[in-house]
Design a protein around this motif. Structure first.
Motif, short mmCIF file in Angstrom:
data_model
loop_
_atom_site.label_atom_id
_atom_site.label_comp_id
_atom_site.label_asym_id
_atom_site.label_seq_id
_atom_site.Cartn_x
_atom_site.Cartn_y
_atom_site.Cartn_z
N LEU A 80 1.03 -1.29 0.00
CA LEU A 80 0.04 -0.09 -0.02
C LEU A 80 0.69 1.33 0.07
N ARG A 81 0.89 2.21 -0.88
CA ARG A 81 1.25 3.68 -1.00
C ARG A 81 0.36 4.51 -0.37
N ARG A 82 0.89 5.55 0.03
CA ARG A 82 0.10 6.65 0.39
C ARG A 82 -0.49 7.57 -0.69
N SER A 83 0.35 7.74 -1.90
CA SER A 83 0.12 8.57 -2.92
C SER A 83 -0.87 7.63 -3.61
N LEU A 84 -0.96 6.42 -3.90
CA LEU A 84 -1.95 5.69 -4.47
C LEU A 84 -3.21 5.61 -3.94
N ASN A 85 -3.16 5.51 -2.37
CA ASN A 85 -4.29 5.56 -1.67
C ASN A 85 -5.05 7.03 -1.81
N ARG A 86 -4.18 8.20 -1.87
CA ARG A 86 -4.97 9.51 -2.27
C ARG A 86 -5.38 9.25 -3.62
N ALA A 87 -4.72 8.94 -4.63
CA ALA A 87 -5.47 8.87 -6.01
C ALA A 87 -6.73 8.10 -5.92
N ALA A 88 -6.79 6.93 -5.52
CA ALA A 88 -7.93 5.94 -5.37
C ALA A 88 -9.12 7.00 -4.60
N ARG A 89 -8.74 7.39 -3.39
CA ARG A 89 -9.88 7.99 -2.66
C ARG A 89 -10.39 9.23 -3.29
N THR A 90 -9.54 10.01 -3.95
CA THR A 90 -10.03 11.17 -4.81
C THR A 90 -10.95 10.58 -5.96
N HIS A 91 -10.68 9.82 -6.63
CA HIS A 91 -11.25 9.09 -7.80
C HIS A 91 -12.64 8.39 -7.22
N SER A 92 -12.82 7.76 -6.02
CA SER A 92 -13.83 7.20 -5.50
C SER A 92 -14.74 8.57 -4.87
N ALA A 93 -14.35 9.56 -4.42
CA ALA A 93 -15.16 10.47 -4.08
C ALA A 93 -15.78 11.18 -5.44
N ASP A 94 -14.98 11.31 -6.23
CA ASP A 94 -15.34 11.92 -7.69
C ASP A 94 -16.70 11.18 -8.32
N MET A 95 -16.59 9.77 -7.96
CA MET A 95 -17.48 8.92 -8.87
C MET A 95 -18.74 8.98 -7.85
N ALA A 96 -18.67 9.09 -6.56
CA ALA A 96 -19.59 9.17 -5.78
C ALA A 96 -20.39 10.68 -6.07
N ARG A 97 -19.54 11.72 -6.09
CA ARG A 97 -20.29 12.98 -6.27
C ARG A 97 -20.88 13.22 -7.42
N HIS A 98 -20.46 12.31 -8.49
CA HIS A 98 -21.20 12.52 -9.85
C HIS A 98 -21.93 11.20 -10.16
N ARG A 99 -22.14 10.11 -9.29
CA ARG A 99 -22.78 9.04 -9.22
C ARG A 99 -22.47 8.55 -10.72
N ARG A 100 -21.35 8.26 -11.03
CA ARG A 100 -21.12 7.77 -12.25
C ARG A 100 -19.65 6.73 -12.13
N LEU A 101 -19.85 5.55 -12.59
CA LEU A 101 -18.86 4.65 -12.62
C LEU A 101 -17.92 4.71 -13.87
N THR A 102 -16.73 4.95 -13.54
CA THR A 102 -15.91 5.39 -14.92
C THR A 102 -14.47 5.58 -14.41
N HIS A 103 -13.50 5.38 -15.40
CA HIS A 103 -12.05 5.46 -15.09
C HIS A 103 -11.53 6.85 -15.52
N VAL A 104 -12.48 7.59 -16.15
CA VAL A 104 -12.06 8.93 -16.33
C VAL A 104 -12.97 9.99 -15.58
N GLY A 105 -12.14 10.73 -14.86
CA GLY A 105 -12.56 11.67 -13.92
C GLY A 105 -13.37 12.95 -14.55
#
Length: 182
Positions: A80-105
């Motif tokens: 586990l890498r903190r930097s990759l955790n940050r990237a994953a958390r940010t993307h999960s939050a974006d998907m939740a906020r926009h209610r869209r399952l995607t690899h492109v933010g």
């Protein structure tokens, strides 16, 4: 990842990332996978959701379910890498906020872009996303039951990982980022 989930259980999360094979998921939701080799999306039927919980997942090998792996089938455990955790958390939050399952933010960034922005220098990358799985065990089970996701999770070239989960309508929203440094 907002509030807990895998961040509260880094040890359990780390165990889940050692080339996992887990019991079938009880809940289901949306899935998505992307790697430098391609991408796929699978949407299993939706089932009732239980409260989120994280449980340790034993490493297994590529021979099939239920067979413990000496050395995880030849692959070294991912770290586990903190930097990759940050990237994953940010993307999960974006998907939740926009209610869209995607690899492109929403800003057009892809997994590799998000990893770089979080301070990681990726070479090979892979990403799995999902929504609706009630626990880490359930989401890993969904990914392992999907051939494109399973291939990404069991790719030995990945040495580092980051996980994120965000709660919201249609969620929880999960992201697993896998990478090897450049």
């Amino acid at each position: 990842m907002s509030g807990g989930g895998l961040s509260r259980a880094a040890g359990a999360g780390a165990a889940a990332l050692r080339r996992p094979v887990v019991a079938r998921a009880a809940g289901a939701g949306g899935l998505g996978a992307a790697s430098t080799a391609g991408s796929a999306t699978v949407r299993p039927p939706v089932a009732p959701r239980a409260p989120p919980a994280v449980a340790p997942v034993a490493p297994r090998d590529r021979r099939g379910r239920g067979q413990p792996a000496p050395g995880a089938g030849g692959c070294a455990p991912v770290r586990l890498r903190r930097s990759l955790n940050r990237a994953a958390r940010t993307h999960s939050a974006d998907m939740a906020r926009h209610r869209r399952l995607t690899h492109v933010g929403p800003d057009g960034r892809r997994p590799t872009d998000r990893m770089r922005a979080a301070g990681y220098r990726p070479g090979a990358t892979g990403e799995a996303v999902a929504s609706g799985a009630a626990s880490a065990r359930a989401v890993v089970g969904q990914w392992m039951d999907s051939p494109p996701h399973r291939a990404i999770l069991l790719t030995c070239r990945y040495t580092d990982a980051g996980v994120g989960v965000a709660h919201g309508p249609g969620g929880p929203w999960w992201t697993l980022d896998l990478a090897a440094r450049h």
